[in-house]
Structures are given as structure tokens and as C-alpha cells.
Design a protein around this motif. Structure first.
Motif, PDB file in Angstrom:
ATOM      1  N   ALA A  94       0.835  -1.201   0.000  1.00  0.00           N
ATOM      2  CA  ALA A  94       0.000   0.000   0.000  1.00  0.00           C
ATOM      3  C   ALA A  94       0.872   1.254   0.000  1.00  0.00           C
ATOM      4  O   ALA A  94       1.852   1.343   0.749  1.00  0.00           O
ATOM      5  CB  ALA A  94      -0.920   0.004   1.214  1.00  0.00           C
ATOM      6  N   LEU A  95       0.504   2.209  -0.840  1.00  0.00           N
ATOM      7  CA  LEU A  95       1.108   3.535  -0.846  1.00  0.00           C
ATOM      8  C   LEU A  95       0.022   4.525  -0.439  1.00  0.00           C
ATOM      9  O   LEU A  95      -0.808   4.918  -1.264  1.00  0.00           O
ATOM     10  CB  LEU A  95       1.664   3.881  -2.223  1.00  0.00           C
ATOM     11  CG  LEU A  95       2.314   5.264  -2.364  1.00  0.00           C
ATOM     12  CD1 LEU A  95       3.550   5.368  -1.470  1.00  0.00           C
ATOM     13  CD2 LEU A  95       2.679   5.546  -3.824  1.00  0.00           C
ATOM     14  N   PRO A  96      -0.021   4.922   0.837  1.00  0.00           N
ATOM     15  CA  PRO A  96      -1.106   5.793   1.300  1.00  0.00           C
ATOM     16  C   PRO A  96      -1.090   7.154   0.608  1.00  0.00           C
ATOM     17  O   PRO A  96      -0.024   7.720   0.344  1.00  0.00           O
ATOM     18  CB  PRO A  96      -0.823   5.935   2.805  1.00  0.00           C
ATOM     19  CG  PRO A  96       0.063   4.787   3.140  1.00  0.00           C
ATOM     20  CD  PRO A  96       0.886   4.535   1.916  1.00  0.00           C
ATOM     21  N   GLY A  97      -2.288   7.654   0.319  1.00  0.00           N
ATOM     22  CA  GLY A  97      -2.426   8.978  -0.258  1.00  0.00           C
ATOM     23  C   GLY A  97      -3.164   9.903   0.684  1.00  0.00           C
ATOM     24  O   GLY A  97      -3.450   9.553   1.833  1.00  0.00           O
ATOM     25  N   GLN A  98      -3.514  11.067   0.188  1.00  0.00           N
ATOM     26  CA  GLN A  98      -4.255  12.033   0.992  1.00  0.00           C
ATOM     27  C   GLN A  98      -5.692  11.587   1.218  1.00  0.00           C
ATOM     28  O   GLN A  98      -6.343  12.022   2.158  1.00  0.00           O
ATOM     29  CB  GLN A  98      -4.223  13.402   0.305  1.00  0.00           C
ATOM     30  CG  GLN A  98      -2.827  13.977   0.154  1.00  0.00           C
ATOM     31  CD  GLN A  98      -2.788  15.183  -0.767  1.00  0.00           C
ATOM     32  OE1 GLN A  98      -3.815  15.615  -1.289  1.00  0.00           O
ATOM     33  NE2 GLN A  98      -1.604  15.732  -0.971  1.00  0.00           N
TER      34      GLN A  98
END
Length: 295
Positions: A94-98
Motif C-alpha cells: 500500500a502507498l497511502p495517499g491524501q
């Protein structure tokens, strides 16, 4: 950016198919898209080529190779995790975003067919860590989830285990399949399936990315050889816009899953062009409007 990367030896035939790859220097450069301020990391072609041409021949080693590559490209626990299945496992990064609104980038990694299962679909799954790394160049609006599925059963199990809220947060899905035997092509949905709302946005973003990266424009067509594993199916069934990206060689191109499905069948030029286009494409997807769909 890491100084080292697990990667295949320059002579893959001398590397045991069950062994993990060797350590080698890793480099990447920042690429500016035509949109001001929009960046991604682009990896050196030698690293990409070496990784895809080292093809483990059993599923546990494939899974471990992918896990190591993600880890060395800075996706580490808890963002990197394995989802155990009755007869295998999915790997998720997972690459968390805003926003919790999510774009899934996926491929299946299991060995299938008569050959070495390099085209179908080691070629797709091995790009997942590098596309993750490309997006780490700057913060993103969307959350990106990279999944190496253990086949369609893995995709089905993952979708089944989602909460209602997690399913509502899925905005788009991109599947990578059988890359490197020709120019990139795509299809959106089988003719008997209605197109989910937002599906045309995927095609538009792909066209923009092709122009921006200087790669020939992908053609929309049904694959000449139907995928044995359709990673988009579970998403389409849940009304999530999905696109399948694959290579479309000429009539004499190696057939995915056949005895011709070997590392030598993956052409370095076609594969790296696909990687460059996909870097621009997944970066461009972050510019799509955030939405909450009712499912």
C-alpha cells in the motif's frame, strides 16, 4: 531511495530458478511529466531487464522474490503484507495517499502453462514493485494498492474479505498481463458486460500517458489469446472501472502459457517501453477526480 536492489544475474540461465536474485546496484532518475510539478522515479533499464528475465519456477519462490523486491524498493511492513489463502497467498503493498479512495494495480504471479510462465504473468507481476517505486517520488492524492494475486481465486478471496467501506473506496483497477512481446494494447470489458461509470477515464488517461511518454498509442482490442487468468473479473463484477493492459505481438509472437512462454520471449525494448508508459499512466491516474461510488 535504496542503494541496493535484489536483482537477477546478467546471465539468467546460470541462476537456479529456485534461487532468489543477487544484490546489485540500483539507480533511478526523476522524470517530470508534461503536467507542471508531476514527477515519478524511472528505474534503469538494466535493472528492469535483469529482473524480468530471471523467472522462478515455483510459486513460493516467485512470491518471495516479489516480496524482497518490494522491500528493497522501500515498501516495508506494515505497508507490505502477505494475505494467506487456503492454497497460496496474495502479496499487497500500500502507498497511502491524501484520500482513502484507492487505485488498485494488480497482476497474478502463479506459474501456469507448458513453458516457464515468464510472459504469463511474471512479466506483469514483476513490474508492480517498480511502479510502486515510481510513485514514491512525491505525495499522491489517491491511495495506491499494488497486489500480486495468486490467480483468480486470490482476487476473489481478497474481494470477498473487504468490508463494505473498503469496497466503496475502490475507484479504479489496472491489471498487467503478458507484457513484452509487442506494443502495449488494452481492453476495458468483454462485450457482454456493461461499462462501469468512469471506465472511459482510464482509456483517456492511457492515451494522454502514451503521448506524454513518447510511446506508440496503445490500441483497444480483445486479446488474440484470451487470458487464462482475468485479474479484472472480480472488479468488473463489483462495478469498479477496470482496464487490462497487455502486449499484442504479431501473429508469430510467442503465445502466453504455451511452450514458447520463456524468458527469451520477452523483448527488452517492448518491455521497457511498456514500463515507461505505465509509469506515466499510473502517475496520471492521480489527477482523476476523487469520487465515492455507491456499491
Amino acid at each position: 531511495m535504496p542503494a541496493w536492489l535484489w536483482y537477477a544475474a546478467a546471465y539468467p540461465m546460470r541462476t537456479p530458478a529456485q534461487a532468489l536474485v543477487l544484490l546489485f546496484a540500483f539507480s533511478a532518475s526523476a522524470v517530470q511529466t508534461s503536467r507542471p510539478g508531476l514527477l515519478y522515479w524511472q528505474s534503469d533499464p538494466k535493472n528492469i531487464d535483469a529482473m524480468v528475465h530471471h523467472v522462478p519456477q515455483d510459486d513460493p519462490t516467485r512470491l518471495e522474490q516479489l516480496r524482497h523486491t518490494f522491500h528493497e524498493l522501500e515498501c516495508q511492513p506494515p505497508a507490505l503484507r502477505t494475505e494467506a489463502l487456503p492454497h497460496g497467498a496474495n502479496l499487497l503493498c500500500a502507498l497511502p495517499g491524501q484520500s482513502p479512495q484507492t487505485i488498485v494495480i494488480a497482476a497474478h504471479y502463479q506459474r501456469k502453462g507448458e513453458g516457464k510462465s515468464a510472459i504469463d504473468d511474471w512479466s506483469g507481476s514483476m513490474l508492480l514493485p517498480f511502479l510502486y517505486h515510481a510513485l514514491t517520488a512525491q505525495p499522491r492524492r489517491y491511495t495506491y494498492l499494488f497486489i500480486a494475486f495468486d490467480g483468480e481465486s486470490g482476487a476473489q478471496a481478497w474481494m470477498h474479505n473487504l468490508t463494505r467501506e473498503e469496497r466503496r473506496n475502490l475507484d479504479f483497477m489496472v491489471a498487467l498481463h503478458a507484457l513484452g512481446t509487442g506494443p502495449l494494447a488494452f481492453y476495458l470489458n468483454p462485450m457482454d458486460m456493461p461499462a462501469p461509470q468512469g471506465q472511459s477515464e482510464l482509456a483517456s488517461a492511457l492515451m494522454y500517458a502514451a503521448h506524454d511518454s513518447g510511446v506508440p498509442t496503445p490500441q483497444q482490442r480483445v486479446p488474440r489469446h484470451s487470458p487464462r487468468t482475468d485479474d479484472t473479473r472480480q472488479f468488473r463484477y463489483n462495478d469498479i472501472p477496470a482496464i487490462l493492459l497487455y502486449s499484442e505481438g504479431d501473429a508469430h509472437a510467442p503465445v502466453p502459457g504455451s511452450s514458447q512462454d520463456t524468458p527469451e520471449a520477452i523483448a527488452t525494448g517492448f518491455y521497457y517501453d511498456s514500463y515507461r508508459l505505465l509509469c506515466t499512466f499510473v502517475t496520471e491516474l492521480d489527477q482523476l477526480p476523487l469520487s465515492r461510488r455507491s456499491r
